[in-house]
Design a protein around this motif. Structure first.
Motif, PDB file in Angstrom:
ATOM      1  N   MET A   1      50.226  25.853  -8.523  1.00  0.00           N
ATOM      2  CA  MET A   1      50.241  24.402  -7.616  1.00  0.00           C
ATOM      3  C   MET A   1      50.857  23.625  -8.584  1.00  0.00           C
ATOM      4  N   GLY A   2      51.832  22.668  -8.153  1.00  0.00           N
ATOM      5  CA  GLY A   2      52.712  21.778  -8.729  1.00  0.00           C
ATOM      6  C   GLY A   2      51.815  20.559  -9.469  1.00  0.00           C
ATOM      7  N   ASP A 252      56.263  17.975 -10.701  1.00  0.00           N
ATOM      8  CA  ASP A 252      56.619  18.991 -10.242  1.00  0.00           C
ATOM      9  C   ASP A 252      57.180  18.631  -8.582  1.00  0.00           C
ATOM     10  N   ASP A 254      56.484  20.482  -6.123  1.00  0.00           N
ATOM     11  CA  ASP A 254      55.340  20.510  -5.159  1.00  0.00           C
ATOM     12  C   ASP A 254      54.029  20.003  -5.618  1.00  0.00           C
ATOM     13  N   VAL A 256      50.977  17.556  -5.979  1.00  0.00           N
ATOM     14  CA  VAL A 256      50.054  16.907  -4.828  1.00  0.00           C
ATOM     15  C   VAL A 256      49.780  15.592  -4.982  1.00  0.00           C
TER      16      VAL A 256
END
Ligand code: SF4
Lengths: 420, 162
Positions: A1-2, A252, A254, A256
């Protein structure tokens, strides 16, 4: 996960692969900013300093700026105590009275770099997000503890992403933009959170990004940060910082986000924050004609060269209205020298402005332009809290340098678009 | 015990005016000016054990810690608010001043209601109603238990192997 910017910086500094919002991490900041309050900070830990010493002479950055030159015997003594501390412990980064407002000086001297962690015993430390630093305010006690141990804790913040679209329409400026965002989000709209600006940032100068990062705290943010782009790199090169000496951190793709917001820059218009809250933001057209006693151009929010130049251009061929006064406090000596060299100070003075020494000036209500009961001030600073400029029966309005300059000509709140 | 009740966005200038920040730093100097521009009756009447109830974003604004030092020195038992501004929250941890973030408790409070706080259980009773608040993370609890950040730091510096 980013990961977001804040997550990446904190993970790196804590020596962890990844972190998540809410996690507590231990971090050794790259720099610790303190200002006139250094005297009070050091006063808390004198015996420990005598025994254990300052953790690292490179850690503190000390700038005397808040009440400069000293306004009373008491402030003079406190400045003297700061100089004695600097001397005794070999503090490497010390800037005496006259250098300018601490935040401007920290950035100008290349002490806040992309991807670094800088803390400061001043809430507007968040300004350094303009150049991609993770920078945030702490209190005096924490600054004292850092001088001894060099380490502190952070709770990894949730991140809010603000995407900018389009271009501002001059004379609308970054100050109008950030006030509009605060008006929409509210004074606690980003409380505890990291704010990341994304999207069309290339139209914003480093100075404008500084103004916006500076006001991150007025929406409650822990940090407010811009991505590092070619402008940031060029700015840093210009002040002599080698690209090899920093490692920019980028969120990143991606990552959140806890919340996102989109802002259409074309639709931003000149606004003012009305008393006594920074989020009490209204279009300037709602308050046109309101008489103003004192105008302030300066502070860490809007005391840079481009701000002074904007004002000088608008004031060209005009005079400050009779019965009003315009105070100009350049954000730093570098700004002052450059503005002198380019004739900007001369033009402001010729238009009737009073030039104050580089520093915080009347921003915090301690000296140099305290207001009287019933008086009204229009200022380029970042806070209009009741009593902020030394008198709780005075009113403070916040606006852009263009709005301040246009209004100084008429002595009343004026839409800069009608003069530009 | 008196319950002091204030609204939203109580900022640091209201809690302690900026004009005193470079001339007042000890508890003695701070106390007479506490909440001066917000509630002039506060400084003269606050008693140890009193509790403050407030709305959202309590302590927003400057990083000045005098309000926290002053409220702690005045013996304020706790501040119960809908939310706190982050630097103020940090400063309170560093001084060992108890902050309770519990919007429901603030909304439930009516003038005259009895208030009881049980820190260990993480419970606050307002009148007839009981609310719970989350415990502090262990790293932060260690600071509070040491009696604040400076005491904690001193302890760490003096620890063998430092
Ligand atoms: S100019 Fe004003 S807001 Fe900026 S550091 Fe100085 S007192 Fe604070």
């Amino acid at each position: 996960m980013g990961m977001t910017f804040a997550e990446k910086v904190l993970a790196r500094k804590a020596g962890l692969e990844s972190v998540v919002p809410g996690q507590i991490v231990m971090v050794r900041p790259d720099h610790l900013l303190t200002h006139d309050n250094t005297a009070a900070i050091v006063g808390k830990i004198q015996p420990e300093l005598d025994t254990f010493g300052l953790v690292d002479p490179h850690l503190p950055v000390i700038v005397l700026d808040h009440v400069v030159p000293a306004a009373s015997e008491k402030t003079a003594v406190s400045h003297r105590n700061v100089r004695a501390f600097v001397q005794a412990h070999g503090v490497r980064h010390f800037f005496d009275v006259g250098a300018g407002v601490c935040h401007q000086v920290v950035v100008e001297k290349g002490l806040a770099l992309p991807g670094t962690v800088v803390v400061g015993s001043d809430s507007h430390t968040c300004s350094y997000g303009a150049v991609g630093a993770f920078a945030t305010g702490i209190d005096r006690t924490e600054a004292a503890a850092l001088m001894l141990r060099g380490e502190t804790w952070f709770k990894v913040p949730p991140t809010m992403k603000i995407s900018l679209h389009g271009r501002l329409q001059p004379p609308v400026s970054a100050k109008d933009l950030v006030l509009a965002i605060i008006g929409e989000l509210g004074a606690d709209g980003a409380n505890y959170a990291a704010v990341e600006y994304h999207g069309d940032i290339e139209g914003l100068t480093i100075g404008e990004r500084f103004t916006m990062a500076n006001m991150g705290i007025e929406m409650g943010a822990k940090v407010a940060v811009f991505p590092v782009d070619h402008q940031t790199r060029a700015y840093l090169r210009g002040i002599g910082v080698l690209e090899a000496s920093y490692l920019a951190v980028e969120a990143d793709p991606d990552a959140v986000y806890a919340r996102t917001m989109d802002v259409d820059l074309e639709r931003i218009e000149p606004v003012v924050a009305c008393p006594h809250r920074v989020d009490n933001v209204k279009p300037v057209t709602d308050v046109l004609g309101l008489p103003i006693d004192q105008f302030l151009l300066g502070t860490c929010t809007n005391g840079r060269l481009e701000d002074l130049e904007t004002a000088a251009d608008i004031l060209e061929g005009h005079q400050v209205a009779r019965g009003s006064r315009l105070l100009v406090a350049p954000a730093s000596k570098e700004v002052l020298d450059e503005a002198l060299g380019r004739g900007i100070i001369g033009r402001l003075s010729a238009a009737g402005a009073m030039i104050l020494p580089p520093g915080c000036g009347p921003c915090l209500g301690a000296h140099q332009g305290v207001l009287a009961p019933g008086e009204r001030c229009l200022s380029t600073s970042n806070r209009n809290f009741k009593g902020r400029m030394g008198c709780k029966e005075a009113e403070i309005y916040l606006g852009s340098p263009a709005t301040v300059a246009a209004s100084a000509i008429t002595g009343k709140i004026t839409d800069p678009r009608t003069l530009a | 015990m008196t319950i002091w009740k204030y609204g939203d966005d109580i900022n640091t200038d209201m809690l302690f005016p900026g004009k005193y920040t470079y001339t007042c730093s000890t508890a003695e100097e701070i106390l007479p000016h506490l909440l001066e521009d917000l509630d002039p009756t506060f400084a003269g009447t606050v008693r140890p054990g009193d509790v403050i109830f407030a709305g959202k974003n309590f302590g927003c604004g400057s990083s000045r810690e005098q309000p926290v030092l002053g409220l702690k020195a005045a013996g304020v038992r706790a501040i119960v608010a809908k939310s706190f501004a982050r630097i103020f929250y940090r400063a309170a941890i560093n001084q060992g001043l108890l902050l309770i973030e519990c919007p429901e408790a603030v909304s439930a409070h009516e003038p005259g209601a009895e208030v009881d706080i049980d820190v260990e259980a993480g419970r606050i009773t307002v009148g007839e109603r009981v609310f719970s608040f989350p415990p502090l993370p262990s790293e932060i609890l260690a600071i509070q238990e040491a009696g604040g950040l400076l005491a904690y730091t001193r302890r760490r510096l003096e620890a063998p192997g430092h």
